[in-house]
Design an enzyme around this catalytic site. Structure first.
Site, PDB file in Angstrom:
ATOM      1  N   ASP A  10      18.869  44.972  12.887  1.00 48.97           N
ATOM      2  CA  ASP A  10      19.327  43.628  13.211  1.00 48.97           C
ATOM      3  C   ASP A  10      19.354  42.741  12.064  1.00 48.97           C
ATOM      4  O   ASP A  10      18.550  41.567  11.924  1.00 48.97           O
ATOM      5  CB  ASP A  10      18.476  43.292  14.277  1.00 48.97           C
ATOM      6  CG  ASP A  10      16.983  42.854  14.100  1.00 48.97           C
ATOM      7  OD1 ASP A  10      16.438  43.626  12.891  1.00 48.97           O
ATOM      8  OD2 ASP A  10      16.385  42.116  14.554  1.00 48.97           O
ATOM      9  N   HIS A 242       8.748  43.767   6.081  1.00 51.98           N
ATOM     10  CA  HIS A 242       8.300  44.578   7.344  1.00 51.98           C
ATOM     11  C   HIS A 242       9.339  45.886   7.390  1.00 51.98           C
ATOM     12  O   HIS A 242       8.602  47.028   7.486  1.00 51.98           O
ATOM     13  CB  HIS A 242       8.443  43.749   8.628  1.00 51.98           C
ATOM     14  CG  HIS A 242       7.713  42.722   8.681  1.00 51.98           C
ATOM     15  ND1 HIS A 242       6.368  42.611   8.973  1.00 51.98           N
ATOM     16  CD2 HIS A 242       8.086  41.417   8.644  1.00 51.98           C
ATOM     17  CE1 HIS A 242       5.788  41.758   9.180  1.00 51.98           C
ATOM     18  NE2 HIS A 242       6.756  40.819   8.871  1.00 51.98           N
TER      19      HIS A 242
HETATM   20  C1  BDR Z   1      10.327  42.551  12.672  1.00 53.93           C
HETATM   21  O1  BDR Z   1      11.164  41.498  13.331  1.00 53.93           O
HETATM   22  C2  BDR Z   1      12.059  41.206  12.660  1.00 53.93           C
HETATM   23  O2  BDR Z   1      12.048  39.522  12.352  1.00 53.93           O
HETATM   24  C3  BDR Z   1      11.886  41.718  11.171  1.00 53.93           C
HETATM   25  O3  BDR Z   1      13.426  42.119  10.801  1.00 53.93           O
HETATM   26  C4  BDR Z   1      11.178  42.858  11.608  1.00 53.93           C
HETATM   27  O4  BDR Z   1      12.255  43.936  12.078  1.00 53.93           O
HETATM   28  C5  BDR Z   1       9.184  41.959  12.384  1.00 53.93           C
HETATM   29  O5  BDR Z   1       8.313  41.591  13.164  1.00 53.93           O
HETATM   30 CA    CA Z   2      14.453  43.923  11.513  1.00 54.13          CA
END
Ligand code: BDR
Ligand code: CA
Length: 319
Positions: A10, A242
């Site tokens: 995403d 992340h």
């Molecule tokens: C996750 O949430 C999204 O904002 C980031 O892309 C990552 O996949 C981190 O909590």
């Molecule tokens: Ca993500």
């Protein structure tokens, strides 16, 4: 050994870091990107995925558009204040021209698994809606994939999108509960480790200094996301990559500490989106919510410095 992976994404700045890392790394053969709403609405995340294959010089890699909303709940909504209005830190971006694959992401995932039985690793780094849809449409999917490594969840750490919930889980807790309840080789790379991993200023500078289309985009996109972290998390320097941490787990699992326990995802209330691991005594309680649930490999920590160094190395190699 080269691993065939599909990244369900995403994008999102940390998604961009992960996708470009995957394209740069010779251990991965990226056989598709599937898009999902999450950080931004589906039109934006899909266009970003299309941009990624073009910027990586891999326009032949299929991009399949996926879900535009959660299975059941209303979406919690996009987070342009973290990733920018365009999901890429408001960096200037080109209009993508690659055609979309003529299949919904959920169907694309299944057809790829069917075409390469036992060879595909799924790397979902957004809300788990596409993966849950694929499981519901094709209950034989688990027997066809090699492994599933998700970025999401928080077993023992607090949430980030709410006090209880990690963002990817909170967007679609029903989907997450389906995916984490399936009996397949699945690993949760969640906030228990990703909160500890930062790309520091020197690492960000090294990545941004490379004169390639992916790195130039990252160099333009990362400052907005970095500012969110540095402005909101006291003492934090740099940014949190992340989604790329899930890829490092595939490359160097020995950098991570893990436990194996069944998980449930809380569906309602102010704890919505919390992933709850069960201890053995929870399983023996009458009416246990974890009864019949398979064990999930849960990353509980790891060598955060080595993980950030591996991400940086993959994004700067060949320079
Ligand atoms: C996750 O949430 C999204 O904002 C980031 O892309 C990552 O996949 C981190 O909590
Ligand atoms: Ca993500």
């Amino acid at each position: 050994m080269t691993r065939k992976i599909i990244i369900d994404t995403d994008p999102g700045v940390d998604d961009a870091i992960a996708v470009f890392m995957a394209f740069a790394c010779s251990s991965f053969d990226v056989v598709g990107l599937t898009s999902v709403y999450g950080n931004l609405p589906i039109d934006i995340t899909t266009d970003n995925a299309r941009r990624f294959v073009e910027l990586a010089g891999r326009p032949e890699v299929p991009v399949a558009r996926g879900a535009d909303r959660p299975l059941v709940v209303d979406d919690i909504g996009p987070v342009p204040f973290i990733h920018g209005d365009n999901g890429l830190g408001n960096a200037a971006v080109h209009d993508p021209s690659v055609e979309l694959a003529p299949l919904h992401a959920a169907e694309f995932i299944y057809q790829m698994a069917l075409a390469h039985p036992g060879e595909i690793t799924l790397v979902p780094v957004g809300p788990l809606t596409n993966i849950a849809l694929a499981l519901r449409l094709h209950p034989d999917l688990p027997g066809l994939v090699d492994e599933v490594v998700i970025m999401g969840g928080n077993a023992y750490a607090p949430g980030n999108a709410s006090p209880g919930g990690e963002a990817n889980m909170l967007h679609d807790p029903e989907a997450a509960d389906i995916v984490l309840g399936e009996d397949w080789p699945i690993t949760m790379v969640g906030l228990d480790i990703t909160n500890d991993v930062a790309l520091d200023h020197a690492q960000l500078a090294a990545i941004s200094a490379i004169d390639s289309p992916p790195n130039q985009l990252l160099g333009a996109a990362m400052p907005f996301y970095q500012a969110f972290y540095e402005d909101n998390l006291e003492g934090f320097e740099g940014l949190s990559p992340h989604d790329a941490v899930a890829l490092v787990y595939l490359l160097e699992p020995e950098l991570f500490t893990t436990v194996r326990k069944p998980l449930r995802v809380e569906l309602t209330g102010f704890g919505k989106g919390k992933t709850w691991p069960a201890d053995p005594y929870h399983l023996t309680q009458p009416g246990s919510p974890w009864a019949g649930r398979p064990d999930v490999t849960i990353c509980t920590g790891g060598d955060a410095q080595a993980i950030s160094e591996r991400i940086t190395r993959e994004l700067t190699q060949g320079s």
